[in-house]
Design a protein around this motif. Structure first.
Motif, short mmCIF file in Angstrom:
data_model
loop_
_atom_site.label_atom_id
_atom_site.label_comp_id
_atom_site.label_asym_id
_atom_site.label_seq_id
_atom_site.Cartn_x
_atom_site.Cartn_y
_atom_site.Cartn_z
N TYR A 194 12.06 8.22 9.86
CA TYR A 194 11.19 8.52 8.71
C TYR A 194 9.75 8.39 9.17
N SER A 195 8.96 9.42 8.88
CA SER A 195 7.57 9.42 9.32
C SER A 195 6.66 9.29 8.10
N PHE A 196 5.74 8.34 8.14
CA PHE A 196 4.88 8.06 6.99
C PHE A 196 3.40 8.24 7.31
N GLN A 197 2.64 8.62 6.28
CA GLN A 197 1.19 8.81 6.41
C GLN A 197 0.47 7.93 5.37
N ALA A 198 -0.58 7.24 5.83
CA ALA A 198 -1.37 6.43 4.89
C ALA A 198 -2.07 7.35 3.89
N MET A 245 9.12 -2.89 3.38
CA MET A 245 9.14 -1.80 2.41
C MET A 245 9.59 -2.37 1.06
N ARG A 246 9.00 -1.84 -0.01
CA ARG A 246 9.39 -2.33 -1.32
C ARG A 246 9.86 -1.16 -2.19
N SER A 290 0.85 -1.19 0.00
CA SER A 290 0.00 0.00 0.00
C SER A 290 0.88 1.24 0.00
N PRO A 291 0.39 2.32 -0.63
CA PRO A 291 1.21 3.54 -0.68
C PRO A 291 1.15 4.33 0.63
N PHE A 292 2.28 4.87 1.02
CA PHE A 292 2.37 5.77 2.18
C PHE A 292 3.20 6.97 1.75
N GLN A 293 2.82 8.14 2.27
CA GLN A 293 3.58 9.34 1.89
C GLN A 293 4.59 9.68 2.98
N ASN A 308 7.19 13.95 0.91
CA ASN A 308 6.05 13.79 -0.02
C ASN A 308 6.23 12.62 -1.00
N ASP A 309 7.40 11.99 -1.02
CA ASP A 309 7.56 10.81 -1.88
C ASP A 309 6.61 9.71 -1.41
N ILE A 310 6.21 8.87 -2.36
CA ILE A 310 5.34 7.75 -2.03
C ILE A 310 6.19 6.48 -1.91
N VAL A 311 5.99 5.77 -0.81
CA VAL A 311 6.75 4.54 -0.56
C VAL A 311 5.74 3.42 -0.28
#
Ligand SMILES: Cc1cc2nc3c(=O)[nH]c(=O)nc-3n(C[C@H](O)[C@H](O)[C@H](O)COP(=O)(O)OP(=O)(O)OC[C@H]3O[C@@H](n4cnc5c(N)ncnc54)[C@H](O)[C@@H]3O)c2cc1C
Length: 338
Positions: free
Chosen positions: A95-99, A132-133, A78-81, A184-187
């Motif tokens: 690193y902080s990520f948002q769904a 992570m992919r 799934s994508p996270f920003q 703002n990158d998508i991971v």
């Protein structure tokens, strides 16, 4: 299930643990030996594969709309920003990520795609990890995957966010990709994985042996326990690293030490300056490695059935720690290896 579906599920399974070579065994009667550890890893891997296969079968029986799909799933990335990157030590970063949700799944790799933040709960338990992919070769569909352990608390998780502490290795394949990530990158992530389940007050003492980034699952577990007023478990964390500059969660450990039921001892294997000159007020810092006498000292006087030992570090660190605690008499069911 047709062959194509079967293949797509197989592609989601985590890599099988590597079987040790005969030459990895020193033949000195270690308990557990490298083959015992391999056996434990194999059982955990089989459990994860079964869980993924089972979830995938259930999923294929239902047709979800975009908003019904879980924000984080074991079977599908799934994508996270990326919200922020914060330097933690000289070679580690938080690193902080948002769904997020994409407007259309087919467009996931398009550059002009719009994502919206989704502030809904992620079901990540303390001590669990995610995968992570990174697509290293878009034409060949070649993916690189690595595991990382969320360190954030349940409050973030309820808002669809998580944080990971990542050590960047100079020649590390994923490290190179992560180094170039920008806000703002998508991971892409999937998970959570890991069968550690903590039930408050089920043990008197939680004894944590960790080294380097092996502290990642341990910090949220310790925090979760000490912040729970009704949990009376004592938490002792023994953390090993090379030098003062490698100490992870140093401020955070000091904060945890303000609670009555937490204490930490930091072992530095490569220090030259006198310890007192760099140790902070209240910190317990020792020179050298965590050896059997240290483990003995921390288990002495405790009822071993009421102690849960958590271990996370490099392969050799894990092997040594398991060896030491078993020699002292701690039973398998009182040891959890991450
Ligand atoms: C369940 C699990 C949870 C994990 N959680 C975290 C986490 O929260 N934070 C984190 O930073 N890492 C974590 N890791 C390790 C992480 O998955 C990667 O292995 C690490 O980031 C290196 O990947 P890389 O592709 O950059 O390096 P690679 O290309 O795989 O390796 C490059 C070189 O670095 C060395 N190296 C790689 N990993 C390690 C290591 N762990 N210790 C010592 N030397 C190493 C190797 O000798 C290798 O030669 C976890 C691993 C597992 C299995």
């Amino acid at each position: 299930m047709n062959e194509e579906n079967q293949q797509s599920i197989d592609a989601l399974l985590p890599p099988c643990p590597e079987e040790p070579q005969e030459s990895d065994c020193y033949g000195s009667g270690c308990s557990p030996c490298v083959f015992d550890i391999y056996h434990l890893q194999l059982i955990e891997w089989q459990k994860q594969c079964n869980e993924i296969r089972c979830n995938e079968r259930c999923r294929s029986e239902t047709t979800d709309t975009e908003s019904d799909k879980p924000l984080l799933s074991q079977i599908k990335f799934s994508p996270f920003q990326l919200l922020s990157v914060q330097q933690h030590t000289h070679d580690t970063f938080i690193y902080s990520f948002q769904a997020v949700r994409a407007s259309s799944e087919q467009d996931l790799r398009s550059h002009d795609i719009k994502y919206t933040h989704v502030k809904e709960p992620l079901d990540i338990k303390v001590g669990q990890h995610l995968i992570m992919r990174y697509n290293i070769d878009e034409n060949q569909n070649g993916f690189l995957t690595r595991a990382y352990t969320p360190i954030s608390d349940l409050k973030s998780s309820r808002m669809g966010q998580f944080e990971v502490l990542i050590k960047l290795y100079e020649h590390g394949k994923m490290s190179k990709y992560i180094q170039n990530l920008k806000e703002n990158d998508i991971v892409e992530w999937r998970g959570p994985f890991g069968n550690f389940k903590y039930v408050p007050n089920s043990y008197r003492h939680l004894l944590i042996f960790c080294a380097g980034t092996g502290i990642a699952p341990m910090y949220p577990i310790a925090k979760f326990i000490v912040e729970n007023d009704s949990d009376e478990t004592f938490v002792q964390m023994l953390f090993a690293c090379k030098s003062f500059e490698d100490i992870l969660f140093r401020d955070e450990m000091q904060q945890l030490a303000l609670y009555w039921n937490f204490s930490a001892v930091i072992f530095l294997s490569r220090v030259e300056s006198p310890l007192q000159s760099q140790a902070r007020y209240g910190e317990i810092i020792r020179k050298g490695k965590m050896d059997k006498s240290v483990i003995h000292e921390h288990l002495a006087g405790k009822t071993l059935q009421r102690v849960l030992v958590l271990i996370c570090g490099t392969k050799s660190f894990n092997k040594d720690m398991i060896n030491y605690v078993k020699q002292i008499g701690v039973q398998d069911e009182n040891i959890h290896l991450f």
